[in-house]
Design a protein around this motif. Structure first.
Motif, PDB file in Angstrom:
ATOM      1  N   VAL A  18     -62.751 -80.505 -72.152  1.00 20.79           N
ATOM      2  CA  VAL A  18     -61.522 -80.524 -71.362  1.00 20.79           C
ATOM      3  C   VAL A  18     -61.834 -80.766 -69.894  1.00 20.79           C
ATOM      4  N   ASN A  19     -62.718 -79.955 -69.323  1.00 17.58           N
ATOM      5  CA  ASN A  19     -63.138 -80.129 -67.942  1.00 17.58           C
ATOM      6  C   ASN A  19     -64.651 -79.964 -67.896  1.00 17.58           C
ATOM      7  N   GLU A  20     -65.355 -81.007 -67.583  1.00 22.67           N
ATOM      8  CA  GLU A  20     -66.811 -80.993 -67.712  1.00 22.67           C
ATOM      9  C   GLU A  20     -67.474 -80.008 -66.742  1.00 22.67           C
ATOM     10  N   THR A  21     -66.939 -79.879 -65.544  1.00 17.83           N
ATOM     11  CA  THR A  21     -67.524 -78.940 -64.581  1.00 17.83           C
ATOM     12  C   THR A  21     -67.408 -77.508 -65.087  1.00 17.83           C
ATOM     13  N   CYS A  22     -66.233 -77.154 -65.594  1.00 17.83           N
ATOM     14  CA  CYS A  22     -66.034 -75.801 -66.122  1.00 17.83           C
ATOM     15  C   CYS A  22     -66.877 -75.581 -67.375  1.00 17.83           C
ATOM     16  N   TYR A  23     -66.967 -76.601 -68.210  1.00 19.98           N
ATOM     17  CA  TYR A  23     -67.725 -76.469 -69.457  1.00 19.98           C
ATOM     18  C   TYR A  23     -69.214 -76.246 -69.166  1.00 19.98           C
ATOM     19  N   LEU A  24     -69.772 -77.035 -68.252  1.00 16.98           N
ATOM     20  CA  LEU A  24     -71.204 -76.929 -67.958  1.00 16.98           C
ATOM     21  C   LEU A  24     -71.547 -75.628 -67.247  1.00 16.98           C
ATOM     22  N   ASN A  25     -70.600 -75.073 -66.485  1.00 21.75           N
ATOM     23  CA  ASN A  25     -70.842 -73.833 -65.757  1.00 21.75           C
ATOM     24  C   ASN A  25     -70.377 -72.597 -66.521  1.00 21.75           C
ATOM     25  N   SER A  26     -69.879 -72.792 -67.727  1.00 19.03           N
ATOM     26  CA  SER A  26     -69.353 -71.675 -68.502  1.00 19.03           C
ATOM     27  C   SER A  26     -70.486 -70.758 -68.979  1.00 19.03           C
ATOM     28  N   ARG A  27     -70.201 -69.473 -69.046  1.00 21.84           N
ATOM     29  CA  ARG A  27     -71.198 -68.510 -69.524  1.00 21.84           C
ATOM     30  C   ARG A  27     -71.564 -68.773 -70.972  1.00 21.84           C
ATOM     31  N   VAL A  28     -70.572 -69.163 -71.764  1.00 22.76           N
ATOM     32  CA  VAL A  28     -70.783 -69.531 -73.163  1.00 22.76           C
ATOM     33  C   VAL A  28     -70.097 -70.872 -73.399  1.00 22.76           C
ATOM     34  N   LYS A  29     -70.861 -71.860 -73.808  1.00 21.38           N
ATOM     35  CA  LYS A  29     -70.288 -73.179 -74.088  1.00 21.38           C
ATOM     36  C   LYS A  29     -69.728 -73.167 -75.515  1.00 21.38           C
ATOM     37  N   MET A  30     -68.407 -73.276 -75.619  1.00 25.53           N
ATOM     38  CA  MET A  30     -67.726 -73.172 -76.904  1.00 25.53           C
ATOM     39  C   MET A  30     -67.191 -74.531 -77.313  1.00 25.53           C
ATOM     40  N   LEU A  31     -67.418 -74.879 -78.571  1.00 23.42           N
ATOM     41  CA  LEU A  31     -66.929 -76.145 -79.115  1.00 23.42           C
ATOM     42  C   LEU A  31     -66.065 -75.853 -80.329  1.00 23.42           C
ATOM     43  N   TYR A  32     -64.817 -76.280 -80.265  1.00 28.05           N
ATOM     44  CA  TYR A  32     -63.899 -76.149 -81.400  1.00 28.05           C
ATOM     45  C   TYR A  32     -63.891 -77.459 -82.185  1.00 28.05           C
ATOM     46  N   VAL A  33     -64.013 -77.340 -83.500  1.00 24.58           N
ATOM     47  CA  VAL A  33     -63.961 -78.503 -84.386  1.00 24.58           C
ATOM     48  C   VAL A  33     -62.743 -78.338 -85.291  1.00 24.58           C
ATOM     49  N   LEU A  34     -61.792 -79.255 -85.175  1.00 26.95           N
ATOM     50  CA  LEU A  34     -60.574 -79.188 -85.964  1.00 26.95           C
ATOM     51  C   LEU A  34     -60.451 -80.426 -86.846  1.00 26.95           C
ATOM     52  N   LYS A  35     -59.277 -80.644 -87.417  1.00 29.50           N
ATOM     53  CA  LYS A  35     -59.130 -81.710 -88.420  1.00 29.50           C
ATOM     54  C   LYS A  35     -58.785 -83.059 -87.799  1.00 29.50           C
ATOM     55  N   GLU A  36     -57.586 -83.193 -87.175  1.00 32.06           N
ATOM     56  CA  GLU A  36     -57.194 -84.461 -86.584  1.00 32.06           C
ATOM     57  C   GLU A  36     -56.111 -84.224 -85.554  1.00 32.06           C
ATOM     58  N   THR A  37     -55.786 -85.279 -84.803  1.00 28.87           N
ATOM     59  CA  THR A  37     -54.715 -85.221 -83.808  1.00 28.87           C
ATOM     60  C   THR A  37     -53.518 -86.007 -84.333  1.00 28.87           C
ATOM     61  N   TRP A  38     -52.350 -85.408 -84.236  1.00 36.46           N
ATOM     62  CA  TRP A  38     -51.148 -86.117 -84.676  1.00 36.46           C
ATOM     63  C   TRP A  38     -50.229 -86.350 -83.477  1.00 36.46           C
ATOM     64  N   SER A  39     -49.576 -87.487 -83.487  1.00 36.92           N
ATOM     65  CA  SER A  39     -48.681 -87.861 -82.393  1.00 36.92           C
ATOM     66  C   SER A  39     -47.618 -88.813 -82.925  1.00 36.92           C
ATOM     67  N   LYS A  40     -46.498 -88.901 -82.210  1.00 35.71           N
ATOM     68  CA  LYS A  40     -45.413 -89.788 -82.639  1.00 35.71           C
ATOM     69  C   LYS A  40     -45.701 -91.242 -82.305  1.00 35.71           C
ATOM     70  N   ASN A  41     -46.561 -91.491 -81.324  1.00 32.97           N
ATOM     71  CA  ASN A  41     -46.900 -92.884 -80.993  1.00 32.97           C
ATOM     72  C   ASN A  41     -48.273 -93.210 -81.557  1.00 32.97           C
ATOM     73  N   ASN A  42     -48.561 -94.473 -81.655  1.00 30.85           N
ATOM     74  CA  ASN A  42     -49.811 -94.935 -82.259  1.00 30.85           C
ATOM     75  C   ASN A  42     -50.777 -95.512 -81.228  1.00 30.85           C
ATOM     76  N   ASN A  43     -50.563 -95.202 -79.958  1.00 37.32           N
ATOM     77  CA  ASN A  43     -51.440 -95.740 -78.928  1.00 37.32           C
ATOM     78  C   ASN A  43     -52.727 -94.921 -78.841  1.00 37.32           C
ATOM     79  N   LYS A  44     -53.710 -95.516 -78.182  1.00 38.04           N
ATOM     80  CA  LYS A  44     -54.946 -94.773 -77.952  1.00 38.04           C
ATOM     81  C   LYS A  44     -54.636 -93.558 -77.090  1.00 38.04           C
ATOM     82  N   TYR A  45     -55.322 -92.469 -77.393  1.00 38.68           N
ATOM     83  CA  TYR A  45     -54.920 -91.192 -76.828  1.00 38.68           C
ATOM     84  C   TYR A  45     -56.154 -90.330 -76.602  1.00 38.68           C
TER      85      TYR A  45
END
Length: 323
Positions: A32-59
């Motif tokens: 989400v924010n690379e500066t916050c992620y790299l400086n975080s006490r614990v680097k957390m990565l969430y792995v989910l299924k997929e992203t859904w949206s009403k439009n089909n554009n790159k997102y």
């Protein structure tokens, strides 16, 4: 490291694997924010299924999350992002970052922040499927297809982001994304029975590029379950892993615990030896050997009346007058 390096490299990886689908509806994920992620006490990565949206554009979901978290813009206007899901992710993230196991206290602290979802600026966020879908529900067979299609890409993304803990959020308790992540990094030393209690379906330690990383299996954060119970399960999994994870800091707990266990075993052995020395000996009856034991022959019972009568007759016969 440059601030935009991680997401730029993640986008290049996705474009490389989907180079034949330039006009397709790709979703660019990363942090989400690379500066916050790299400086975080614990680097957390969430792995989910997929992203859904009403439009089909790159997102780019992480770009949008950065917009409404870091710049305090209003999210969920187009219903692309699920408020319920990100509420749960914020609670889990805050609880892990601050080692807080009280659900009520976490909610109170989050309400004091500029936005309830502010902790999410420190996380990484990727999906099994890199294509945007207009369907918010996914079957287990579709998830299996997404994983088989993108498993090398997902593996490269995890190596790139170098998280301390991976939280794999499956659809339900029957399909575990954590099992798929574990299969990507399984080594000959790993045992399937090393899963520990925590999360929804367990947690364990995996090795990513010679680094010990925590892996927590969870149901999807938007699932219809009690939020407090989901939070407590997540914190329980984190507590079972946090002392074995390589956070890049000096951690003597493992050696201290091992030394303490050795001293406890030595003390227990000494105490047992000392107590045995002064314990009252138990009297044990010696069993006679069967070869030496010879039972006595029972003596016949004496008839005292008969003997007395016989004696009296003999005695009186001396003084009996002769006829």
């Amino acid at each position: 490291m440059k601030t935009k390096f991680l997401n730029k490299r993640s986008k290049e990886l996705i474009d490389h694997y989907y180079q034949k689908l330039k006009n397709e509806n790709l979703n660019y994920d990363g942090v989400v924010n690379e500066t916050c992620y790299l400086n975080s006490r614990v680097k957390m990565l969430y792995v989910l299924k997929e992203t859904w949206s009403k439009n089909n554009n790159k997102y780019s979901i992480v770009r949008d999350m950065n917009e409404w978290i870091c710049r305090l813009k209003k999210p969920f206007a187009d219903k692309t992002l699920s408020k319920k899901m990100f509420d749960r992710l914020s609670e889990w993230t805050y609880g892990i970052l601050h080692n807080c196991s009280s659900y009520e206290k976490v909610k109170e602290k989050l309400n004091e922040l500029p936005t309830y979802h502010y902790p999410l600026c420190c996380i990484g966020y990727i999906n099994l499927s890199k294509l945007i879908t207009q369907n918010s529900t996914t079957s287990n067979s579709d998830l299996e297809k997404y994983f088989n299609q993108n498993k090398e890409l997902i593996k490269e993304q995890i190596k790139l982001l170098k998280p301390d803990v991976i939280i794999a959020c499956g659809v339900n308790k029957t399909y575990g994304i954590a099992d798929k992540i574990y299969s990507l990094f399984k080594t000959n030393e790993d045992k399937d029975e090393d899963w520990r209690d925590g999360g929804s379906n367990g947690c364990r330690i995996i090795t990513v590029d010679n680094k010990k990383v925590g892996l927590i299996s969870s149901i999807h954060p938007s699932g219809r379950f009690d939020p407090k119970e989901m939070f407590e399960n997540m914190i329980k999994g984190w507590n079972n892993l946090k002392y074995d994870i390589d956070l890049g800091r000096l951690n003597l707990r493992k050696h201290a615990v091992t030394k303490r266990e050795e001293l406890q075993e030595e003390r227990l052995a000494y105490e047992q030896k000392y107590l045995d020395r002064y314990a009252e000996p138990k009297i044990q009856k010696k069993k006679a050997s069967s070869s030496l034991y010879k039972p006595e022959i029972p003596k016949p019972k004496r008839d005292m009346k008969k003997e007395r009568k016989k004696y009296e007759q003999k005695y009186l016969s001396r003084y009996k007058q002769p006829k």
